[in-house]
Enzyme design. Structure first.
Site, PDB file in Angstrom:
ATOM      1  N   SER A   9       0.836  -1.204   0.000  1.00  0.00           N
ATOM      2  CA  SER A   9       0.000   0.000   0.000  1.00  0.00           C
ATOM      3  C   SER A   9       0.871   1.255   0.000  1.00  0.00           C
ATOM      4  O   SER A   9       1.646   1.480   0.946  1.00  0.00           O
ATOM      5  CB  SER A   9      -0.899   0.019   1.235  1.00  0.00           C
ATOM      6  OG  SER A   9      -1.474   1.298   1.361  1.00  0.00           O
ATOM      7  N   HIS A  33      -1.322  -1.332  -4.099  1.00  0.00           N
ATOM      8  CA  HIS A  33      -2.584  -0.966  -3.443  1.00  0.00           C
ATOM      9  C   HIS A  33      -2.631   0.555  -3.268  1.00  0.00           C
ATOM     10  O   HIS A  33      -1.707   1.156  -2.725  1.00  0.00           O
ATOM     11  CB  HIS A  33      -2.649  -1.669  -2.092  1.00  0.00           C
ATOM     12  CG  HIS A  33      -3.936  -1.515  -1.355  1.00  0.00           C
ATOM     13  ND1 HIS A  33      -5.051  -2.276  -1.616  1.00  0.00           N
ATOM     14  CD2 HIS A  33      -4.291  -0.692  -0.346  1.00  0.00           C
ATOM     15  CE1 HIS A  33      -6.031  -1.936  -0.795  1.00  0.00           C
ATOM     16  NE2 HIS A  33      -5.595  -0.965  -0.009  1.00  0.00           N
ATOM     17  N   ASP A  35      -4.829   3.593  -1.788  1.00  0.00           N
ATOM     18  CA  ASP A  35      -5.918   3.951  -0.866  1.00  0.00           C
ATOM     19  C   ASP A  35      -6.435   5.342  -1.181  1.00  0.00           C
ATOM     20  O   ASP A  35      -5.729   6.337  -0.991  1.00  0.00           O
ATOM     21  CB  ASP A  35      -5.402   3.919   0.579  1.00  0.00           C
ATOM     22  CG  ASP A  35      -5.171   2.502   1.072  1.00  0.00           C
ATOM     23  OD1 ASP A  35      -6.111   1.691   1.003  1.00  0.00           O
ATOM     24  OD2 ASP A  35      -4.038   2.207   1.513  1.00  0.00           O
ATOM     25  N   MET A  37      -9.042   8.148  -0.157  1.00  0.00           N
ATOM     26  CA  MET A  37      -9.885   8.565   0.982  1.00  0.00           C
ATOM     27  C   MET A  37     -10.338   9.997   0.758  1.00  0.00           C
ATOM     28  O   MET A  37      -9.574  10.820   0.232  1.00  0.00           O
ATOM     29  CB  MET A  37      -9.093   8.495   2.290  1.00  0.00           C
ATOM     30  CG  MET A  37      -8.447   7.149   2.553  1.00  0.00           C
ATOM     31  SD  MET A  37      -7.759   7.086   4.215  1.00  0.00           S
ATOM     32  CE  MET A  37      -6.739   5.608   4.101  1.00  0.00           C
ATOM     33  N   HIS A  66      -8.431   0.996  -3.659  1.00  0.00           N
ATOM     34  CA  HIS A  66      -9.332   0.795  -2.515  1.00  0.00           C
ATOM     35  C   HIS A  66      -9.997   2.132  -2.223  1.00  0.00           C
ATOM     36  O   HIS A  66      -9.360   3.026  -1.665  1.00  0.00           O
ATOM     37  CB  HIS A  66      -8.498   0.283  -1.330  1.00  0.00           C
ATOM     38  CG  HIS A  66      -9.273   0.117  -0.056  1.00  0.00           C
ATOM     39  ND1 HIS A  66      -8.646  -0.059   1.166  1.00  0.00           N
ATOM     40  CD2 HIS A  66     -10.606   0.089   0.192  1.00  0.00           C
ATOM     41  CE1 HIS A  66      -9.565  -0.191   2.105  1.00  0.00           C
ATOM     42  NE2 HIS A  66     -10.759  -0.094   1.544  1.00  0.00           N
ATOM     43  N   MET A  68     -12.128   4.434  -0.291  1.00  0.00           N
ATOM     44  CA  MET A  68     -12.812   4.727   0.982  1.00  0.00           C
ATOM     45  C   MET A  68     -13.472   6.080   0.803  1.00  0.00           C
ATOM     46  O   MET A  68     -13.022   7.100   1.341  1.00  0.00           O
ATOM     47  CB  MET A  68     -11.786   4.703   2.124  1.00  0.00           C
ATOM     48  CG  MET A  68     -11.378   3.279   2.506  1.00  0.00           C
ATOM     49  SD  MET A  68      -9.807   3.201   3.379  1.00  0.00           S
ATOM     50  CE  MET A  68      -8.684   3.194   1.987  1.00  0.00           C
ATOM     51  N   MET A 137     -11.420  -5.716   5.947  1.00  0.00           N
ATOM     52  CA  MET A 137     -10.537  -4.871   6.752  1.00  0.00           C
ATOM     53  C   MET A 137     -10.152  -5.623   8.025  1.00  0.00           C
ATOM     54  O   MET A 137     -11.005  -6.226   8.689  1.00  0.00           O
ATOM     55  CB  MET A 137     -11.233  -3.559   7.146  1.00  0.00           C
ATOM     56  CG  MET A 137     -11.559  -2.596   6.020  1.00  0.00           C
ATOM     57  SD  MET A 137     -10.165  -2.011   5.017  1.00  0.00           S
ATOM     58  CE  MET A 137      -9.054  -1.319   6.243  1.00  0.00           C
ATOM     59  N   ASP A 175      -6.641  -6.383   4.721  1.00  0.00           N
ATOM     60  CA  ASP A 175      -6.030  -5.052   4.655  1.00  0.00           C
ATOM     61  C   ASP A 175      -6.028  -4.422   6.037  1.00  0.00           C
ATOM     62  O   ASP A 175      -7.089  -4.187   6.621  1.00  0.00           O
ATOM     63  CB  ASP A 175      -6.843  -4.188   3.669  1.00  0.00           C
ATOM     64  CG  ASP A 175      -6.221  -2.822   3.432  1.00  0.00           C
ATOM     65  OD1 ASP A 175      -5.112  -2.564   3.940  1.00  0.00           O
ATOM     66  OD2 ASP A 175      -6.845  -2.021   2.715  1.00  0.00           O
TER      67      ASP A 175
END
Ligand SMILES: O=C(CO)[C@@H](O)[C@H](O)COP(=O)(O)O
Ligand SMILES: [Fe+2]
Length: 219
Positions: A9, A33, A35, A37, A66, A68, A137, A175
Site C-alpha cells: 500500500s 494498493h 488507498d 480517501m 481501494h 474509501m 478490513m 487489509d
C-alpha cells in the site's frame, strides 16, 4: 504455483516520491494498493483520480484501488477508466453494490467489495458472484499503521467457506496491520491476497519485505 498476491500500500510511502516507491516493489509485488480517501467516508484525505492517472504512467504494476469514499456510485468507474486493475469500494457506502460492480466490469476493471471493521460479512455473501474480490478490513478503515485485529479473521473464515462451497472465482484480501507476525494467520484463515503498507514501505528494503511476506504467507 502459488496463488498468493502481495499488494503493498502506497499509503505508507513518501507521497513526494510515489513513482520511486512503486519502482522499489516492481518485480517483487503483484499489485500496488492505492488507498483513496475523501474526508467523508473516513476522516482522512489521501489521493484521488489525478494522482492515479499520473502514477499509472509511471509503473507497470497493476493498481488495486481501494476507494474509501462516500459516493462510489458516482466515482468508481473513473478509476477503472484511469486503468485500475481492481476497483474496490465499501459496502457501507453503496446502496446498490451489484450495479456498481456491473459498471466497473463494463468500464474494464475487476470489481471489489470491501467491508469495514464493524460490518458483518454474512449480509454480503450472496452478492459475491458479482465480484472478483472481497476486501476484509483487519483494522478500522482510515489510517495506516494501526494494530491488526485478529478477531476479524472470523470474517475471512466465513467468506472462505462460502467461496469454496460455491466454487466462486473470488480473491479474499486482508487489509490493515498485515506484517511478518500476522500474515500467516491471515493465510490460514483463508486469505489469498495481502495488503501491507507499513510492513513494506516502512522497511529498509521494501522488495525484501515483500519477498519475506510472500514466503510467510505460503508457509
Ligand atoms: O486501507 C487502508 C487503511 O484504511 C490500508 O490499505 C492501509 O494502508 C494499511 O496500512 P498498514 O496497516 O499495512 O500500515
Ligand atoms: Fe487499503
Amino acid at each position: 504455483m502459488s496463488n498468493t498476491v502481495i499488494a503493498p500500500s502506497i499509503l505508507a510511502a513518501d507521497f513526494a516520491r510515489l513513482a520511486e516507491s512503486a519502482g522499489a516493489v516492481e518485480g517483487s509485488a503483484d499489485w500496488l494498493h492505492v488507498d483513496v480517501m475523501d474526508y467523508h467516508f473516513v476522516p482522512n484525505l489521501t489521493i484521488g483520480l489525478p494522482v492515479v492517472q499520473s502514477l499509472r504512467k509511471a509503473t507497470t504494476l497493476p493498481f488495486d484501488c481501494h476507494l474509501m469514499i462516500a459516493d462510489p456510485a458516482r466515482w468508481a468507474t473513473q478509476y477503472a477508466e484511469a486503468g485500475a486493475y481492481n476497483v474496490t469500494f465499501h459496502a457501507e457506502a453503496a446502496t446498490d453494490p451489484v450495479a456498481i460492480a456491473k459498471d466497473l466490469r463494463k468500464a474494464g476493471s475487476r470489481a471489489g467489495l470491501a467491508i469495514d471493521r464493524d460490518t458483518p460479512v454474512e449480509g454480503y455473501l450472496e452478492l459475491l458472484p458479482h465480484f472478483d474480490l472481497l476486501l476484509i478490513m483487519t483494522i478500522k478503515a482510515g489510517f495506516g499503521g494501526q494494530a491488526f485485529i485478529p478477531e476479524l479473521l472470523d470474517k475471512v473464515r466465513t467468506a472462505r467457506r462460502h467461496v469454496d462451497a460455491g466454487h466462486l472465482e473470488l480473491r479474499i484480501e486482508v487489509d490493515g496491520g498485515v506484517a511478518d507476525d500476522t500474515i500467516a494467520a491471515c493465510a490460514e484463515a483463508g486469505a489469498d491476497t495481502f495488503v501491507a503498507g507499513t510492513a513494506v514501505f516502512g522497511a529498509e528494503d521494501p522488495a525484501a519485505a515483500v519477498r519475506r511476506l510472500r514466503a510467510l504467507a505460503n508457509g
